[in-house]
Scaffold this motif. Sequence first.
Motif, PDB file in Angstrom:
ATOM      1  N   VAL A   1       0.848  -1.197   0.000  1.00 38.99           N
ATOM      2  CA  VAL A   1       0.000   0.000   0.000  1.00 38.99           C
ATOM      3  C   VAL A   1       0.883   1.247   0.000  1.00 38.99           C
ATOM      4  O   VAL A   1       1.788   1.381   0.820  1.00 38.99           O
ATOM      5  N   ILE A   2       0.635   2.136  -0.939  1.00 41.10           N
ATOM      6  CA  ILE A   2       1.330   3.410  -1.000  1.00 41.10           C
ATOM      7  C   ILE A   2       0.293   4.528  -0.915  1.00 41.10           C
ATOM      8  O   ILE A   2      -0.914   4.280  -0.991  1.00 41.10           O
ATOM      9  N   ARG A   3       0.758   5.749  -0.747  1.00 41.90           N
ATOM     10  CA  ARG A   3      -0.157   6.877  -0.754  1.00 41.90           C
ATOM     11  C   ARG A   3      -0.671   7.109  -2.176  1.00 41.90           C
ATOM     12  O   ARG A   3       0.031   6.840  -3.151  1.00 41.90           O
ATOM     13  N   LEU A   4      -1.891   7.600  -2.279  1.00 40.84           N
ATOM     14  CA  LEU A   4      -2.403   7.948  -3.599  1.00 40.84           C
ATOM     15  C   LEU A   4      -1.515   9.017  -4.227  1.00 40.84           C
ATOM     16  O   LEU A   4      -1.304   9.032  -5.447  1.00 40.84           O
ATOM     17  N   HIS A   5      -0.964   9.899  -3.387  1.00 43.93           N
ATOM     18  CA  HIS A   5      -0.077  10.946  -3.898  1.00 43.93           C
ATOM     19  C   HIS A   5       1.179  10.350  -4.531  1.00 43.93           C
ATOM     20  O   HIS A   5       1.775  10.961  -5.423  1.00 43.93           O
ATOM     21  N   ASP A   6       1.573   9.155  -4.057  1.00 48.17           N
ATOM     22  CA  ASP A   6       2.764   8.515  -4.629  1.00 48.17           C
ATOM     23  C   ASP A   6       2.532   8.061  -6.065  1.00 48.17           C
ATOM     24  O   ASP A   6       3.489   7.759  -6.783  1.00 48.17           O
ATOM     25  N   ALA A   7       1.261   7.998  -6.464  1.00 44.54           N
ATOM     26  CA  ALA A   7       0.974   7.675  -7.867  1.00 44.54           C
ATOM     27  C   ALA A   7       1.516   8.778  -8.773  1.00 44.54           C
ATOM     28  O   ALA A   7       1.861   8.536  -9.934  1.00 44.54           O
TER      29      ALA A   7
END
Length: 383
Positions: free
Chosen positions: A317-323
């Motif tokens: 799981v990563i942050r959506l911002h990391d997309a």
Amino acid sequence: MAQQRKRNPNGAGTITKRKDGRYQAAVYVMQPDGSRARKFAYGKTWTECDTKRRELLDKADQGIPVPTRSAKLADWLPYWLEHVVRPRRKLSTFDKYEAHVRLYLVPMIGTKRLESLGVADVRRFLTRLEKQTTAATAKESHRVLRSALSAACREELLTRNVASLVEPSRVTARELSPWTLDETLTFLGAARKDPLYAAFVLAVTMGLRRGEIVGLRWSDVDLENRVLYVRQQTQRRRGELYSDGPKGRRSRAIPLPAMCVAPLRWHRMRQAAAKRKAGEKWQDSAYVFTTGTGRPVEPRNVYQSFTRVANSAGLRVIRLHDARHGCATLLVAAGVPPRVVMEILGHSQISITMDVYTHVVQDTQREAISHMDRMLKRRPDRG
């Protein structure tokens, strides 16, 4: 013949001659807390004193506070927030500044007067705050204080900004760890049946921020010419959804990748079906991503759906911002120049883009070296 005494109209202050021969002007001016008080100015001649009186009146007419004595930070900071920050900055920025003023600046350094505040005072404040919180918090408080003192200098309450003479706290940069290309493809495959699939495609391929995704309207999407316009963002503040300009107030037009067109068309058909089903309950908000009744989706729900899909696909799981970083990774790996990447992602400074760019280049260099290793190992033995 006795010289006739010069009089000023009501509200324009008074000028009197003192026993020591100097002239004294008295004018009612506004204080940093909004109250009014008498301010005195002195001159060797009546004309010199009258000039100072007029300057004080000009500031009073413009609403510029003129403290009768050096104001305390605890008085100036609230005035600055209300009259300088609120009319000119985003609500999210105001809330952030207000929190630092209320939690740290006023309690820890608010008793200091503007003119007596020194470099050592600011440095001690930052050191103490960093020990109590984090380096990032201290750095942000330093930024808020520096901005507030700059405003005080512009309004001639200070002659120098001592906060600008103090180096901010050093913050360790967050290690970027976006998904690899394989992980990104796995996620998109798992998200195909999710109602927010089109939103995730935009986040991955175009690097849109969460607020920009939620704030996207159909009028911002030109599917025929394959152009997407980022004109606003939607956030939740103080318990309500509100729309504001994009970060940095920089609108941008971005070519729409071909793989985004079909998901957006499919999403529009789903939304039309939801509108027919909702009937009179539907609220036509013109947003691309809405609830079953037409309201804009909650920003936190976008992230929750993003996390749920990632978990279901067995991905870290990563942050959506990391997309956004993942998008930058793909663009840089494809050879897109940093300046173009900056415009696509809407970065305010090229240095922000270069942080991502450097990270990706290092990965590319590592891959190139591994290719060299493999090529050298293929050399046949001579015998």
